[in-house]
Scaffold this motif. Structure first.
Motif, PDB file in Angstrom:
ATOM      1  N   SER A 153       0.830  -1.216   0.000  1.00 14.95           N
ATOM      2  CA  SER A 153       0.000   0.000   0.000  1.00 14.95           C
ATOM      3  C   SER A 153       0.857   1.256   0.000  1.00 14.95           C
ATOM      4  O   SER A 153       2.042   1.218   0.354  1.00 14.95           O
ATOM      5  N   GLU A 154       0.224   2.368  -0.343  1.00 17.42           N
ATOM      6  CA  GLU A 154       0.910   3.669  -0.284  1.00 17.42           C
ATOM      7  C   GLU A 154       1.243   4.032   1.168  1.00 17.42           C
ATOM      8  O   GLU A 154       2.236   4.709   1.435  1.00 17.42           O
ATOM      9  N   GLY A 174       1.586  -4.553  -4.507  1.00 18.57           N
ATOM     10  CA  GLY A 174       0.308  -5.155  -4.132  1.00 18.57           C
ATOM     11  C   GLY A 174       0.487  -6.248  -3.100  1.00 18.57           C
ATOM     12  O   GLY A 174       1.473  -6.259  -2.355  1.00 18.57           O
ATOM     13  N   GLU A 309      -5.751   0.103   4.915  1.00 19.65           N
ATOM     14  CA  GLU A 309      -6.481   0.137   3.636  1.00 19.65           C
ATOM     15  C   GLU A 309      -7.723  -0.751   3.664  1.00 19.65           C
ATOM     16  O   GLU A 309      -8.669  -0.508   2.911  1.00 19.65           O
ATOM     17  N   ASP A 343     -12.340  -1.404  -4.601  1.00 21.85           N
ATOM     18  CA  ASP A 343     -11.115  -2.096  -4.982  1.00 21.85           C
ATOM     19  C   ASP A 343      -9.931  -1.454  -4.264  1.00 21.85           C
ATOM     20  O   ASP A 343      -9.856  -0.228  -4.156  1.00 21.85           O
ATOM     21  N   PRO A 345      -5.986  -0.695  -4.457  1.00 22.27           N
ATOM     22  CA  PRO A 345      -5.017  -0.630  -5.556  1.00 22.27           C
ATOM     23  C   PRO A 345      -3.996  -1.764  -5.546  1.00 22.27           C
ATOM     24  O   PRO A 345      -3.385  -2.062  -4.509  1.00 22.27           O
ATOM     25  N   LEU A 346      -3.860  -2.406  -6.713  1.00 22.59           N
ATOM     26  CA  LEU A 346      -2.899  -3.479  -6.998  1.00 22.59           C
ATOM     27  C   LEU A 346      -3.190  -4.786  -6.245  1.00 22.59           C
ATOM     28  O   LEU A 346      -2.389  -5.711  -6.309  1.00 22.59           O
ATOM     29  N   TRP A 347      -4.324  -4.870  -5.563  1.00 19.02           N
ATOM     30  CA  TRP A 347      -4.715  -6.156  -4.974  1.00 19.02           C
ATOM     31  C   TRP A 347      -5.541  -6.889  -6.043  1.00 19.02           C
ATOM     32  O   TRP A 347      -6.739  -7.097  -5.891  1.00 19.02           O
ATOM     33  N   ASP A 348      -4.858  -7.282  -7.104  1.00 21.19           N
ATOM     34  CA  ASP A 348      -5.546  -7.719  -8.325  1.00 21.19           C
ATOM     35  C   ASP A 348      -5.133  -9.106  -8.816  1.00 21.19           C
ATOM     36  O   ASP A 348      -5.513  -9.520  -9.902  1.00 21.19           O
TER      37      ASP A 348
END
Length: 366
Positions: A153-154, A174, A309, A343, A345-348
């Motif tokens: 995460s950021e 991610g 997050e 969603d 981010p980048l947990w894809d």
């Protein structure tokens, strides 16, 4: 040929490294000269970690098990360091890759650096800011001696920058745990308890409790369970019980007609239940991640979280450890007012591919 040593110390670590191994195998097939050695420190003995466990994750069994279970925090750290030093001297590598925040992560990072081997930390930078948690100490120590950070995460990126880590050491990739979740989701297995309790989608709640703050103080545990049973209407409560929690519950003689204490479930069975539950009540960080991605309401019985997050974007809420905090959250759940989540981010499902792509540029040339 480039060599990576991958460290795993406990069952959740294998969920995190499985997709990395798949990504390494893919890169190798495509012509990138990359080999890995999988080292299990044996930190947590788990009777469910049989051959079928590795088959389900589609990874080979570890190259070696250092069998460093048991003992105090200090004893276990020392045992892992002694054993891993021998392992690393016998099998030198270009990079030691550690994951998460178990004792093995910290101990193996220390050994690697003392043998002048670079360290990469998957899930670097996450923080609870709670120094009473052994995991938080492990994170702080590991990140202070890590060369490359693969972050979820950021927020984790910002945490690392605050301690002086250069941006070119940080790779926002991610969450590999979610790679495993999304890959395994079509293969979830209906557990026997589904039929035994005549469960149906959205008509039961899953519970897990294992953290000392919730289970070691007997009156606290009893009050928490009383509060849960009092405010969950007529829904069945499915509670796969951690062995250390089971002993305390036995002493307390806690019983309720809707509280169903069952044996710990496999990864595929447990997530089958989570995916179909009305909600999850837990104190596990990993479950908050999985519940958020599956858009299942999650009530976390902790005073802090290293995964903010899941709250700001996911379906998780931080309830705290005071039993009286639960009722307003459960009221919101039963009124249909729970947030739907977004969603993250980048947990894809593509995190491990990004990690291996980054590794290609980090490994020594020539």
């Amino acid at each position: 040929m480039y060599n990576i040593t991958i460290i795993a110390g406990a069952r959740p670590n294998f969920m995190k490294i499985a997709p990395i191994i798949h990504a390494i195998q893919k890169a190798k097939k495509e012509g990138f000269p990359l080999e890995y050695r999988l080292v299990h420190t044996g930190q947590h003995y788990d009777k469910n970690m049989s051959g079928s466990f590795f088959e389900q994750l589609e990874i080979p069994e570890p190259n070696v098990n250092l069998e460093c279970s048991g003992g105090s925090q200090a004893e276990q750290t020392a045992n892992i360091m002694i054993s891993f030093e021998k392992e690393l001297l016998a099998n030198p590598t270009d990079l030691v890759l550690v994951v998460g925040d178990v004792t093995s992560t910290m101990a193996c990072a220390l050994v690697a650096q003392k043998l002048q081997t670079k360290v990469a930390h998957v899930e670097g930078g996450i923080r609870s800011d709670d120094w009473t948690m052994p995991e938080e100490i492990n994170r702080l120590v590991t990140d202070s001696i890590t060369n490359y950070f693969f972050t979820t995460s950021e927020t984790a990126n910002d945490n690392l920058k605050k301690i002086g880590v250069d941006e070119d050491q940080i790779f926002f990739v991610g969450n590999t745990m979610i790679d495993t979740l999304l890959k395994q989701q079509p293969k979830f297995i209906q557990p026997q308890v589904w039929d035994d309790l005549q469960l149906s989608k959205g008509n039961y709640i899953v519970m897990t409790l294992h953290r000392p703050a919730n289970v070691d103080e007997e009156s606290q545990l009893k009050d928490m369970i009383d509060e849960i049973t009092a405010n969950t209407q007529n829904l069945p409560l499915v509670f796969p019980v951690h062995p250390r929690t089971a002993k305390i519950l036995e002493r307390l003689n806690i019983k309720h007609s809707r509280l169903h204490m069952v044996e710990p479930l496999s990864y595929l069975e447990f997530n089958y239940l989570v995916e179909r539950a009305k909600a999850v009540i837990t104190d596990s960080g990993g479950i908050t991640e999985e519940a958020s991605v599956m858009r299942v309401p999650c009530l976390t019985l902790r005073d802090n979280t290293e995964r903010p997050e899941t709250i700001t974007l996911g379906t998780n809420e931080l309830v705290g450890t005071a039993p009286e905090n639960l009722k307003p959250y459960l009221d919101k759940l039963f009124l249909g007012l729970w947030k739907e989540g977004n969603d993250i981010p980048l947990w894809d499902g593509k995190t491990a591919l990004r990690i291996v792509e980054s590794l290609k540029g980090l490994l020594p040339k020539g």
